[in-house]
Design a protein around this motif. Structure first.
Motif, mmCIF file in Angstrom:
data_model
loop_
_atom_site.group_PDB
_atom_site.id
_atom_site.type_symbol
_atom_site.label_atom_id
_atom_site.label_comp_id
_atom_site.label_asym_id
_atom_site.label_seq_id
_atom_site.Cartn_x
_atom_site.Cartn_y
_atom_site.Cartn_z
ATOM 1 N N MET A 158 3.135 4.214 11.921
ATOM 2 C CA MET A 158 3.449 3.704 10.597
ATOM 3 C C MET A 158 4.957 3.874 10.354
ATOM 4 O O MET A 158 5.524 4.913 10.648
ATOM 5 N N THR A 159 5.581 2.857 9.799
ATOM 6 C CA THR A 159 7.013 2.910 9.505
ATOM 7 C C THR A 159 7.234 3.515 8.114
ATOM 8 O O THR A 159 6.307 3.630 7.308
ATOM 9 N N LEU A 160 8.479 3.848 7.828
ATOM 10 C CA LEU A 160 8.831 4.337 6.492
ATOM 11 C C LEU A 160 8.489 3.282 5.442
ATOM 12 O O LEU A 160 7.959 3.603 4.378
ATOM 13 N N HIS A 161 8.765 2.034 5.751
ATOM 14 C CA HIS A 161 8.440 0.937 4.834
ATOM 15 C C HIS A 161 6.939 0.917 4.540
ATOM 16 O O HIS A 161 6.523 0.822 3.379
ATOM 17 N N ASP A 162 6.120 1.030 5.585
ATOM 18 C CA ASP A 162 4.663 1.043 5.405
ATOM 19 C C ASP A 162 4.232 2.244 4.573
ATOM 20 O O ASP A 162 3.369 2.132 3.699
ATOM 21 N N ASP A 163 4.824 3.405 4.867
ATOM 22 C CA ASP A 163 4.491 4.611 4.113
ATOM 23 C C ASP A 163 4.853 4.452 2.634
ATOM 24 O O ASP A 163 4.074 4.840 1.758
ATOM 25 N N ALA A 164 6.032 3.885 2.352
ATOM 26 C CA ALA A 164 6.448 3.682 0.962
ATOM 27 C C ALA A 164 5.456 2.765 0.251
ATOM 28 O O ALA A 164 5.045 3.046 -0.888
ATOM 29 N N ASP A 174 13.692 9.169 8.916
ATOM 30 C CA ASP A 174 12.616 9.493 7.974
ATOM 31 C C ASP A 174 11.381 8.647 8.281
ATOM 32 O O ASP A 174 11.485 7.433 8.455
ATOM 33 N N GLU A 175 10.235 9.308 8.322
ATOM 34 C CA GLU A 175 8.981 8.599 8.579
ATOM 35 C C GLU A 175 8.169 8.391 7.313
ATOM 36 O O GLU A 175 7.313 7.510 7.263
ATOM 37 N N THR A 176 8.424 9.235 6.280
ATOM 38 C CA THR A 176 7.681 9.145 5.030
ATOM 39 C C THR A 176 8.636 9.334 3.852
ATOM 40 O O THR A 176 9.683 9.973 3.989
ATOM 41 N N LEU A 177 8.246 8.799 2.696
ATOM 42 C CA LEU A 177 9.037 9.017 1.480
ATOM 43 C C LEU A 177 9.044 10.486 1.092
ATOM 44 O O LEU A 177 10.081 11.025 0.712
ATOM 45 N N VAL A 178 7.887 11.129 1.182
ATOM 46 C CA VAL A 178 7.812 12.546 0.830
ATOM 47 C C VAL A 178 8.686 13.369 1.775
ATOM 48 O O VAL A 178 9.353 14.315 1.350
ATOM 49 N N GLY A 179 8.734 12.990 3.032
ATOM 50 C CA GLY A 179 9.594 13.673 3.996
ATOM 51 C C GLY A 179 11.065 13.469 3.683
ATOM 52 O O GLY A 179 11.879 14.392 3.816
#
Length: 178
Positions: A1-7, A84-89
């Motif tokens: 999953m990309t950062l975009h997908d996670d967001a 960054d892999e996640t927004l929370v990260g």
């Protein structure tokens, strides 16, 4: 999953109680749907940023940075990075870098969102689509100011610094804490 997908997933799953926040969440989702580069600072029309409202271990004080570009006391946070892999990260990374505090604990559900105009590192007017999270510092946390800040200070949640422009959103973020 990309950062975009996670967001996209993070904001899709978030259920804000405030109608204004629900409407703004929809705008964020529309922006993400329209822009595959929405999480990268190179996206000139605007980009997703990640912020952390850092509370002390008792929840009675909030850690704020005196932002050099804005000239106001703000929550910690900033641009998402390629790693960054996640927004929370991204929010936790920014909070750790800007506070120097180890052992921060982040709530994985967004607290608040905001869109604000800014001239950031791109050097041109843009917008920050800021996703904000609550972070708790461990008891006895010692801060270390980073080069990204003019000052770093704990403030009582009921005695925040003046907001001459009325744009920091600190009151709204604190009011959104469950």
């Amino acid at each position: 999953m990309t950062l975009h997908d996670d967001a996209f997933t993070t904001l899709t799953d978030w259920r804000p109680g405030n109608p204004g926040q629900r409407s703004l969440r929809e705008a964020f989702l529309g922006f993400l749907a329209a822009r595959p580069d929405a999480c990268m600072r190179s996206c000139e029309p605007g980009h997703i940023t990640a912020s952390a409202l850092v509370l002390d271990s008792t929840g009675s004080e909030v850690l704020l940075t005196l932002h050099p570009r804005v000239g106001a006391w703000l929550q910690l946070g900033g641009h998402c990075e390629e790693t960054d892999e996640t927004l929370v990260g991204a929010a936790l990374r920014e909070a750790s870098e800007e506070s120097g505090i180890e052992g921060l604990v982040i709530e994985k559900t967004p607290l608040h969102v905001d869109v604000h105009p800014i001239t950031c590192s791109l050097g041109v007017p843009t917008r920050h689509f800021d996703v904000r999270f609550v972070v708790t510092a461990p008891e006895g946390a010692v801060t270390v100011r980073s080069d990204e800040s003019l000052d770093l200070r704990w403030w009582p949640v009921h005695a925040l610094p003046p907001d001459p422009t009325g744009t920091t959103g600190l009151d709204a973020m604190l009011a959104a804490i469950p």
